[in-house]
Design an enzyme around this catalytic site. Structure first.
Site, mmCIF file in Angstrom:
data_model
loop_
_atom_site.group_PDB
_atom_site.id
_atom_site.type_symbol
_atom_site.label_atom_id
_atom_site.label_comp_id
_atom_site.label_asym_id
_atom_site.label_seq_id
_atom_site.Cartn_x
_atom_site.Cartn_y
_atom_site.Cartn_z
ATOM 1 N N ASP A 271 0.637 -1.325 0.071
ATOM 2 C CA ASP A 271 -0.257 -0.061 0.336
ATOM 3 C C ASP A 271 1.255 0.779 -0.085
ATOM 4 O O ASP A 271 2.074 1.077 1.053
ATOM 5 C CB ASP A 271 -0.627 0.111 1.451
ATOM 6 C CG ASP A 271 -2.111 1.255 1.009
ATOM 7 O OD1 ASP A 271 -2.292 1.686 0.121
ATOM 8 O OD2 ASP A 271 -2.658 1.487 1.961
ATOM 9 N N GLY A 272 -0.075 1.981 -0.446
ATOM 10 C CA GLY A 272 0.782 3.373 -0.733
ATOM 11 C C GLY A 272 1.346 4.385 -1.874
ATOM 12 O O GLY A 272 2.260 5.227 -2.393
ATOM 13 N N ARG B 267 -0.293 7.617 -2.738
ATOM 14 C CA ARG B 267 1.019 8.263 -1.686
ATOM 15 C C ARG B 267 2.000 9.035 -1.964
ATOM 16 O O ARG B 267 2.545 9.938 -2.461
ATOM 17 C CB ARG B 267 0.382 8.576 -0.495
ATOM 18 C CG ARG B 267 -1.028 8.642 0.233
ATOM 19 C CD ARG B 267 -1.301 8.025 1.620
ATOM 20 N NE ARG B 267 -1.123 6.544 1.879
ATOM 21 C CZ ARG B 267 -1.233 5.853 2.216
ATOM 22 N NH1 ARG B 267 -0.950 5.970 3.460
ATOM 23 N NH2 ARG B 267 -1.442 4.763 1.368
ATOM 24 N N ARG C 287 -1.194 8.875 -9.840
ATOM 25 C CA ARG C 287 -1.326 7.884 -9.305
ATOM 26 C C ARG C 287 -0.595 7.155 -10.074
ATOM 27 O O ARG C 287 0.277 5.470 -9.248
ATOM 28 C CB ARG C 287 -3.017 7.834 -8.740
ATOM 29 C CG ARG C 287 -3.191 8.452 -8.204
ATOM 30 C CD ARG C 287 -4.838 7.996 -7.752
ATOM 31 N NE ARG C 287 -5.094 6.811 -6.797
ATOM 32 C CZ ARG C 287 -4.495 5.895 -5.682
ATOM 33 N NH1 ARG C 287 -4.443 7.275 -4.213
ATOM 34 N NH2 ARG C 287 -4.586 5.210 -4.943
ATOM 35 N N HIS D 206 1.567 3.350 -8.860
ATOM 36 C CA HIS D 206 1.905 1.851 -9.216
ATOM 37 C C HIS D 206 3.189 1.456 -9.853
ATOM 38 O O HIS D 206 3.127 0.484 -10.121
ATOM 39 C CB HIS D 206 0.900 1.492 -9.569
ATOM 40 C CG HIS D 206 -0.449 2.406 -9.570
ATOM 41 N ND1 HIS D 206 -0.862 1.981 -7.740
ATOM 42 C CD2 HIS D 206 -1.845 2.735 -9.888
ATOM 43 C CE1 HIS D 206 -1.942 2.419 -7.280
ATOM 44 N NE2 HIS D 206 -2.509 2.742 -8.033
ATOM 45 N N SER E 108 -7.872 -5.772 -4.651
ATOM 46 C CA SER E 108 -8.398 -6.280 -4.033
ATOM 47 C C SER E 108 -10.090 -6.267 -4.505
ATOM 48 O O SER E 108 -9.555 -5.333 -5.372
ATOM 49 C CB SER E 108 -8.793 -5.154 -3.016
ATOM 50 O OG SER E 108 -9.330 -4.232 -2.550
ATOM 51 N N TRP F 13 -12.133 -1.794 -7.487
ATOM 52 C CA TRP F 13 -13.338 -1.991 -8.979
ATOM 53 C C TRP F 13 -13.866 -0.746 -8.415
ATOM 54 O O TRP F 13 -14.015 0.320 -9.788
ATOM 55 C CB TRP F 13 -14.054 -2.770 -8.861
ATOM 56 C CG TRP F 13 -13.597 -4.122 -9.112
ATOM 57 C CD1 TRP F 13 -13.420 -5.187 -8.882
ATOM 58 C CD2 TRP F 13 -13.442 -4.254 -10.427
ATOM 59 N NE1 TRP F 13 -13.305 -6.589 -8.703
ATOM 60 C CE2 TRP F 13 -12.563 -5.586 -10.676
ATOM 61 C CE3 TRP F 13 -12.650 -4.271 -11.976
ATOM 62 C CZ2 TRP F 13 -12.032 -6.639 -11.143
ATOM 63 C CZ3 TRP F 13 -12.062 -4.413 -12.745
ATOM 64 C CH2 TRP F 13 -11.959 -6.302 -12.460
ATOM 65 N N LEU G 157 10.877 -20.613 -4.713
ATOM 66 C CA LEU G 157 9.287 -19.329 -4.177
ATOM 67 C C LEU G 157 7.786 -19.625 -5.055
ATOM 68 O O LEU G 157 8.055 -20.054 -6.254
ATOM 69 C CB LEU G 157 10.083 -17.820 -4.340
ATOM 70 C CG LEU G 157 9.254 -17.447 -4.030
ATOM 71 C CD1 LEU G 157 8.770 -16.812 -2.293
ATOM 72 C CD2 LEU G 157 9.578 -15.620 -4.636
#
Ligand code: IPE
Ligand code: IPE
Ligand code: MG
Length: 257
Positions: free
Chosen positions: A25-26, A29, A38, A42, A70, A74, A136
């Site tokens: 998250d973030g 910002r 924004r 990303h 999440s 949407w 992994l």
């Protein structure tokens, strides 16, 4: 304190998480602080993701589960959602071959049928290309919601009851564990959320029952190897009691040595 590597001599395997889950998250910002759109946040977030995956490979973490989108995301402006979808496609295109070379197995959790055909094709390609990899285990949560996960598990259990393959009395926590996402992996040991918020945001709500929760104010694009190692060192200092007393856990650990 600068953390450049994990203190391997003193860090037992039991102090190293097998499965890490991350709410990245973030990004928004981070971009806003730089007067950028924004979307730029990303894009910067993808770079941080690459570094953390590399770090997990280096540290021999068994599984990493990343929250990328999440079921509630949407609700964002249409333009942001579509640029995120485009970013998922280009990222899968650019990263999957290198992940495959590094023996990473890529899987997705969430309702992928809601995505465009193009994205679904990329998702399926990534899954099948890497399905035999043993390094992994990387899970990407897209259009994922913890409540959806539990509801899906309920549906599967009820349909088995209708078919007579299960009885109502068979339902218990162990059985539900077999029907939720990530059932094939160790339960998450360490949850990391960047960006300062102290909430789960409908991430793996069933699976997080006994996970250690680590929150940091660092925004996701700034979350680099050093911050990740700091989280691992924090985890190494936790005493996981699972309902027991601290003394009981100490005794068991002493007996094991
Ligand atoms: C997380 O960063 C990325 C996604 C939800 C896709 P945000 O976009 O939520 O960033 P903030 O919280 O607005 O800073
Ligand atoms: C959670 O972040 C989802 C992802 C990181 C993909 P959000 O930014 O969507 O969470 P809320 O809405 O602030 O709780
Ligand atoms: Mg956010």
């Amino acid at each position: 304190m600068t953390v450049t590597s994990i203190n391997k001599t003193s860090q037992e395997d039991s102090e190293r998480p097998k499965h890490i889950v991350v709410v990245m998250d973030g990004n928004g910002r981070w971009a806003k602080k730089r007067l950028m759109p924004r979307t730029a946040g990303h894009h910067a977030g993808v770079k941080a993701t690459r570094q953390i995956v590399e770090e997990c490979i280096k540290e021999k973490i068994q599984a990493l589960t990343l929250f990328a989108f999440s079921s509630e995301n949407w609700k964002r402006p249409e333009q942001e959602v579509s640029s995120l979808m485009e970013l998922f496609i280009t990222t899968l295109q650019s990263e999957v071959k290198s992940l495959h070379k590094q023996n990473v197995r890529v899987r997705f959790i969430g309702e992928c049928s809601a995505f465009s055909e193009k994205l679904q094709i990329k998702i399926n390609e990534a899954k099948s290309l890497t399905e035999n990899n043993t390094g992994l285990q990387l899970n990407i949560a897209v259009n994922y919601g913890g409540r959806w996960d539990i509801a899906e598990a309920c549906k599967s259990i009820v349909s088995k009851i209708q078919l007579g393959e299960l009885q109502i009395d068979d339902i218990n926590a162990e059985l539900i564990n077999e029907y939720v996402c990530l059932k094939q992996l160790a339960e998450p040991d360490l949850f990391i959320r960047t960006g300062g918020e102290k909430r789960i945001s409908n991430f793996l709500i069933w699976q997080l029952a006994y996970t250690e929760l680590y929150f940091t104010d660092v925004l996701w694009p700034d979350f680099k190897s050093e911050e990740f190692l700091e989280a691992l060192n924090w985890y190494a200092g936790r005493q996981r009691r699972f309902g027991q007393t601290g003394e009981q856990v100490d005794t068991t650990q002493t007996q094991q040595v």
